[in-house]
Structures are given as structure tokens and as C-alpha cells.
Motif scaffolding. Sequence first.
Motif, short mmCIF file in Angstrom:
data_model
loop_
_atom_site.label_atom_id
_atom_site.label_comp_id
_atom_site.label_asym_id
_atom_site.label_seq_id
_atom_site.Cartn_x
_atom_site.Cartn_y
_atom_site.Cartn_z
N ASP A 1 36.96 37.62 51.07
CA ASP A 1 35.70 36.85 50.37
C ASP A 1 36.15 35.30 50.47
N SER B 1 32.96 42.76 43.20
CA SER B 1 33.75 41.52 43.45
C SER B 1 35.24 41.73 42.62
N SER C 1 39.36 35.77 40.65
CA SER C 1 38.39 35.45 41.74
C SER C 1 37.89 33.93 41.60
N ARG D 1 33.62 34.11 43.99
CA ARG D 1 32.94 35.11 44.35
C ARG D 1 31.81 35.54 43.62
#
Lengths: 489, 299, 299
Positions: free
Chosen positions: A334, B64, B74, B78
Motif C-alpha cells: 500500500d 487497511s 498506517s 492508507r
Amino acid sequence: MNRITAILLAGASVAICVAGVRASAQPAESHEAPVLGVSSLGDAAMGEIGRRIASAPKGSTVEIGPGVYRERIRIDRALTLVGTGSPVIDGEGSGDIIEITAPGVTIRGFTIRNTGISLDKENVAIRVLAARATIENNVLDDVLFGIDLREAPDSVVRNNRIGGKELDIARRGDGLRLWRSDNVLVEGNHFHDGRDAILWYSKGVVVRGNSAIDCRYGLHLMFSDDVRIEGNELARNSVGLYLMYSTGVEIIGNRFLQNRGPSGYGIGLKETDRFTVRDNVIAANRVGVYIDGSPFTTAQPGLFTRNTVAYNDIGFAFLPSARGNELTENNFIDNIDQVSVSGRGDLSANRFWSGDIGNYWSDYTGYDQNEDGIGDFVHESQTLFENMMDKEPKLRLFLFSPAQQAIEFVGRVLPAVRPEPKFTDEVPLMAPVEIDAMRRMGAASSRALGGAGVGLLGLGMSVLALARGSGGDRGPRRRSGRNMAEQGS
Amino acid sequence: MSALTGSTTRLDGAVRTPAFAPPGMVRNIMTVAVRELRDAVRARWFVLYTLAFAVLGLGISYVSAVGAGGVGLSGFGRTAAGLINLVLLVVPLMALTAGAGSIASDRERGMLAYLLAQPVSRTEVLLGKYVGLAGALLACICLGLGACASVLAWKGDATHPASLVWLAAMSFLLALGMLGTGMLLSVMARKASVATGTAVFLWLCLVFVTDLGLMAGTMAFHLRIEELFALSLASPLQVFKMWSLHAVDSSLDVLGPAALYAVEEHGGSLHLIFAACMTAWIVVPLGCAAVIFSRRRIT
Amino acid sequence: MIEITNVSKRFGRSLAVDDATLEIQAGDSVALWGVNGAGKSTLIRCMLGLLSFRGTIRIDGHDVRKRGKRARMCVGYVPQEIGFYDDLGVAEAVRYFGKLKGIRMRSTEGVLERVGLLGHESKRIRELSGGMKQRLALAIALLGDPPVLIMDEVTASLDVAGRQEFISFLSELSGRGRTMLFASHRSDEIANLAGRVVVMERGRIKSVQSADAFAEGLDSHVTLHLLIAASARGEAIAVLNRGGYSPTMNGVGVLVPVTARQKGGPFALLNKAQIAIDDFHVLTRHDVGHVRGTEGSTA
């Protein structure tokens, strides 16, 4: 000759980057060679510690008890200076504090604070001008430069906490600097709010288990060969680790997190040769790994193995000059842009798989019918929007928009506009590789986030409750019944 | 003596002009608003949008958060990026269609004439409906994002709580702007179906056409970054996006050179610029709607 | 109580109300009479401030355009059919409109009892019969005891039984000093409720008569509705024209206005011409607008 020009240019560009709008030329000075052999302590008056040292025989141990000592110290013979009960040595905001001019000195257990702020004179907490120094378990606080090893080979810098001054980043000094100091061990130190931890011309250094937070360069190598960088955590710095003109560097099991300065690299490699990068976590940086002219020769491919590269704006950024890198068993998770190549460069000189081992790509769209853990289709990185962004960086403004997704969709369904794949991985992994450095990361506390969630839910529910509760015709029936009775009576 | 204050049951005697004055503007707005909110939260569109928003949001959050695995961070990246994308898709559509359906469909069903025959002013009715629908949208946004935050927290995600609260607040502002725009369409349109159709079309324009046009412009005419930034301020969706990101990560660097330029050029006043654009998107359409509505004939 | 001065209302090219001037004293009960499209509803909508118009209308001294809210405080309005949130409960509706009128109500029972809806409080509006809906509308109109009651074709959507019941409700209410103005084209309503009749035709006020005088005039002319096979209608019209009548064709037959005492004439003529009459109705004037039906709409 060429190289020196490059160094100067690089130094200048780094300085400009960091200084940003503040437009200060000061940081460039850090990259000039320090003035050697000149004692900056001068004729400072001798204090209690100084007297104890002066009277101690060579090779002895001097114990200093608790207290605040306002003095400058020069150690000119091999001895062990030990603080018991956390004695404080205070530089009172000017000049340097400790200078070591003899080999084999140990300093342990002090709090050393409050140096001067002169970048010109490089005011420092501990300056080592001789070999085999050991500096451990000290707390250096409010210092311009922290520990400055000048031609101090075979030294050990261990378990110190080094905190910089609350100054503009451009006016801070380096937490740690090595100058021509080979075979030094830098271990378990914690750097915060400083400028850089920097190695100049130092071979065979081991940098292990340190952390650097809120600095400019977490760790910076200049012309330093055969360095091993292991198990460090470099987070929230402008740049995590930056290697320039160094050869034979191993980068193992480190964590590079949230380094988001103007350049914002987790790891930057400039004309670095014979390097290995493995088992690292490189996450949430602006650019996970930045590769410029590395590897510098064809002696050995640049090896990137078993790294987790996640949630960076750009996972790997290659300059056109980057050739001969080999990426296997990495987890690309990601990143907004998993791999980018700037300018008109292409990635054909770098490999994203080797033999029967590729990488894990979170954006892989294939499947694995024979269940061998390897995707049945080649992974081709070719999203249209990434491609457009590489050509026209201004388009980043449209990231996260449905329009971006529309473009990606068009790119997927219309072969005519599908860009050439940037690179291919013929044996993509179906599942991420497990990495120790990830396991060591503690779970973040999510209580506040949970609180925010509950709060939002509560607000939503109370609006609903307001809607349900008001305007209804509840309750008054009994009361009105009584009214009717009153009316009747 | 009558049981009712305000005397409504008196059947005998002459009827006089009521001595009491009509209720004030705020009271009437609140009366209409509560009615509208009550009606809205029971309506199918509200339930569907809220469910869709929450389910999609939860999907994004879950994926996510699980994807983050042991990394434990994260960042904003994301999750929030996914949620911003979702808000950009769902909230304008919901707010635009809710606004577009409000006045026009009431008029079509004859409800509007009946309501306006009561001692209320048109501005009160319009604002009341606006406030009521805004309440419904607020509930939808809070429930959706609140559920997301809860799931993220449960999964140990490290998204900063403030960023989600900010996102919710910005989404609400965006919803207010789009709701006013929808109501403007509603008071202008002859038929509810036309208003709704126009709203959907406008949504398509805002969500896709504007951005794609700007992208094409950037590529074709080599727009300078300051031009690109200025143009993008015209889109409430871009303003929402940039503002949300700016609130969380003031450098805005993730959005590339144009955003970096904006931060360097405007620095701290960037918040004000975004706020001004958003306010304009809230006030101007609603104001136009009020003016047009006060002049419309009600049939 | 109501002063209408030189009021004109134009819809595009057609003049819906043409220079109407009318004064209604407190306590009067006035019927607006005319076929559909005569301008009755338009005039009422002007009075309620739903339409802009030229001229002035004052209710209890309040200009409906400048002080519409205050003017409407004096008015209870009953529409042809209550169009409101179908989901709303009966008591809830009463409370809601009470609030808009600034009435603090502790109970809705008295209000509902008066119109015979006691026991239906918790029903939703859509569950009510047409007659009950109109009674609810009446209950709402009477909230706060407004001095003026304005009704627009209130029985038009009721069946015969409902109509009679509702008219008897209204006749109880009249004669208590309340000013009543209602649009109608039904003679039974006028006979039961009106003191005076304002006859409207193509937007103009043609005459103002007492109810008795109007009733007499109403009975002196009738229209024969002759059902004749389609093939013979053209000839029938020609024959009747030659006989001095002015017949018109409608979808299922021929309409022939005649004086009440000479209904046989057309039959004799058609018989002579050997045109078969399948069936016939005798329509009084107040029915005609209905049969024409297609001519103009209620504006």
C-alpha cells in the motif's frame, strides 16, 4: 576532482532542502571538515572534576558523586571517569564541555548539558581527539553537538541519550559525528531533536540498536566504507538514513518510519556501492527508498531482500542513474506509488525478481491456482495514474479522488491507453514475507482512536434520538385526561 | 376555563384576531427542522446511504487495518485516503440528492402550499428543511466514520484520532455545501425528478468531470502550479480533500508540487483560504436558494 | 376583514385573476363560485401569499405580501385535499401545526374531539379516509381560533356521504362570528354555508349576490346532456343550431343549455330529425363545470 564537486553540490543541495523557506546557508558548514588539533577549551578554569583528573594516575578510575559541576574538563591521560548518582556537568550555555586528548579514556554515567550554540566553533558536549575512547550511559541534553569523535578509532559510543537544543533545525548541531574514526561501535544510543548523526571517512563502523527521532538525518554516511547498520530505529526525521559515496554497507533489520522532511527518504542511497539492505521495515515515509547512482560500480548488485516497504507515498524511487539493483522477497504494501522512476528513465536495468523468487505486491491482481505461493500471472506495474504522475508530478494534487480511480479503471479496461509496464515481477509472492523487525513493533495504543469512534457514534446516535424523541405525541394523554376531569367538575 | 392554553376549543362567542404574535424565526425554523429530520431519518434514502457509507467505510478500515498487520502504523496514508475517497463519492451524492428532493417533491405533492399557507415565512421553511436535512447528514457521517474509527481502534490501527474527527467535521462542511446546492436545484426545478436528475448530473460533474478536466488542462496547457492550485479551489471536493489532508499533515506534501507551493506560499493562512472557499460553497447556494424560493409561485 | 383591491394575476399569457376587487366584512360567509379555471383558487392562493400578484390584499389590516406571516396568523386554511407527510400521526400533525402557529398545546384531544377524530390520534394520515383527512385539515385550520377561515373546494375529493357530513360540520361553525371564504362550484355547499356568493368567470368577478338570489338564478337554467351515438352527433348539432339552441359536443354526447321550463324542445327537434337519443341527464349550472372537465385546469 569530479567527486569533490559532487560532494560540494550535494552538501549545498541538502542544505537548501533543509533550510527551505528560511533560506539559511548555515547547515552547509556541517559538511566542512572540522578544524583539527585545536583545543577549544582554551584556558577554562579548572573545577573539581578537573582537579580530580589532574591528580589521578594514568589508568585509574575517578568516581564523581552527585551534584552539579559547572566546569570544562580536559582528559589528557587514559582513565575511567565514572559518575555515580547521576552527576551533572553543566556548560552554562557557552563553549565545549569535555575534551579527550588521550587514548583509552572512558566516560560513564554523567548528565552533560547546556553547551554553547556556536556552529562556527562547533560547541560540543564531548569531543574525542584520541583513539579507544568509551562513552557510555550518559545523558547529553541541550547540547549543540553531542559527541564528536575526531580521528578516534576503535572507540565505543554506547547507551547514551543525546538531545539537541530547541533551535531551528538549521541552527542545530550533530548529535554524533565521526571523523576519520575507524572501527567505532555506536550502539544503543538515542538521538532526539538534533541535526544529524554523521560518519565521515570512517571505515568498519558498526551502528547497532540506536534510535533517532525528530532529527534532520537520522544517520548519515559520507565516504564511510564497510559500515554495518543494524537494528536501529530512525523515525520522524527529515531523512532516515542517507548514504553518500560509501562502499560495502550492510543495512539490516532497521526500522525507518515516518521520515517526511522535504526529501523525506526512509533510506537514501547516493552513489553507494556494494550494499545490502535486508529485513528492514520502511514505512510511512515520503519516499521509502531513494536510489541515485547506486550501486556505483558493477561489482555487486544492490541487494534489497526481505524488506517491508509500506504506506510510503512512494515505495522505491529510482533516479534514471540507478542501475543494477535486485529486489527479492520484499513486501510492497500500500504505498501510494509502489515504485516510481523519475524523468524519462526506465527500470530495465534493475530487477524485481530473481530466479524463482519475486516480491509481494499488495496491488497484485492475479491469483495462485496451484497454491505454490507464487502468483500464476506476471505482476506488471502499470497503473495509468502512476504513470501519469511520473510524467507530470503536479497531478499528485488529484490523488485520493474518485477521478483518479476512474483513470485507473480506464487504464485497466482499455488496453489502448494502458501504459507500458514500469517493471515486471514474473514470480510475485502471494503473501507477505514475515520479518522480525515488524514483529518487534509494539501495537499502537488505539484507545484515543476508539474514543473518537465512540464519540462520533454517540453524536450520530443522539441526532437520531433527537429525531425519534421529539415531535411525537407521547405522554400527554394521561395529563389531558385529568384536564378533562377538571373541566367536568 | 379551557383545558388548552392558547384557547382552541372555544366554540362560543365571537372570534377575534389572535392576540399572540406568530412564533419567531428561530422557533419556526427549529419546528420545521425537527419535522424534516424526523422524516429524513425514516426515509429510505437515509437508511440506504447510511448503510452504504458505513459498510464501505468499514470495509476500507478493516482491509487497511488488517493490511497494516504488525507494522502498527498506517499513518494517515492508507485508511484516511480510502475514507476521503469514500466521502468524496458518497457525501456529495447524498447531500445533493437530499437537497434536490426536499422542496421540489413537497411542492409536487401539494405539501408545500399547505405548509406555506400557515403563518411561516418561506425563508423559515427553507432554512428549517436545510437544518433538518443537515442533521440527518450529520448523523449519517458520524455513524459511518464513527464505526470506521471503532473498527480501526479495535484492530489496533494507529490512525490519529484527531484526523478522523477532522475528517468527520470536514465531511459535514462538504455536506452542508452540497445540501445547499441541492436545495438551490430544488427550488429552481419544476419537477422533483428534474431536480434529482440535475443533482446527479452535477454530482458527476463535481466528482469526475471537474477533476478530469483539470488534469487534462494540466497536461495539455502545462498549467503552472499556482494556476492549478487556484483552479482546484473552485471545486468544493478538492477544497475538502486538501483541507482534510492539510489539517492532518500540514505539509500537504503528499499532494505533490501544487500543494507544496500552496503551503509555502500561503503557510498558515491556507486554513483560512480553505475555510473561505468552503464557507462560500455553503453560503452562496443557500442564499441563492432562499432568494429564488421567496419569489417562486407555489402551486 | 378581507380587502381585495385591484388584484390581477397573470400566468404567462393567460390572466387568471383580472382586476378583482372585493371586500368581506367580519362575520361574513362568502362563496367564490365559478367553473374550474374561473380564478377562484388563484385568488385564494394570492390571499395566502403563495403567489405574487398585482394589487393589494389585506387580511385584518395586514398586507399579505408585506406582512404575510402576520396575515396568515388570522387565517385557517383548508385545502381541497390535505397534502402532508403521510407518515405523520394525527395528533402529531396537530401538534406540529400548532407549533407553527405558536400555540402551546397540552393536549390535542379537545381539538380532535371537535371534529370527531377522537380515538384516531395515533393513526397515520395515510390511514384516514378522505372525510377524516378533511376534518383533520379543519381541526388544524381552527387551531388558535383564527378569525378567517379560507377553504378551497374542500369537498371536491369526498364522496356524497362524506360531503354531506363535512358540510354539516362547517355549517355548525359558521354563524359564530367567523369570517368564511370558500371556493366552490357545488350548490349544496353554497345553500348551506354561504351568505353571499361571488360569481367569477374567466378571472373576473362578475357579480356579488345574496345566496338566495343566486339559488334562484341557478335553478332557472339547466343543461341537457344528451347521449347520442357518435355518428349522429354532428347532425344533431346542426339540427339543434337550426332550432335556435347553442349545443356543444363533449366526449360522450351533446350539451344543450335550455331554460328550466322548456326542457322538451330539443327532444322534439331531434325526434323529428330521427336522431336517436340513448339517454340524457339534466345538469344544473353547478354541475356543468364538472362535465366540461377538460376545459381549463384549476389554477
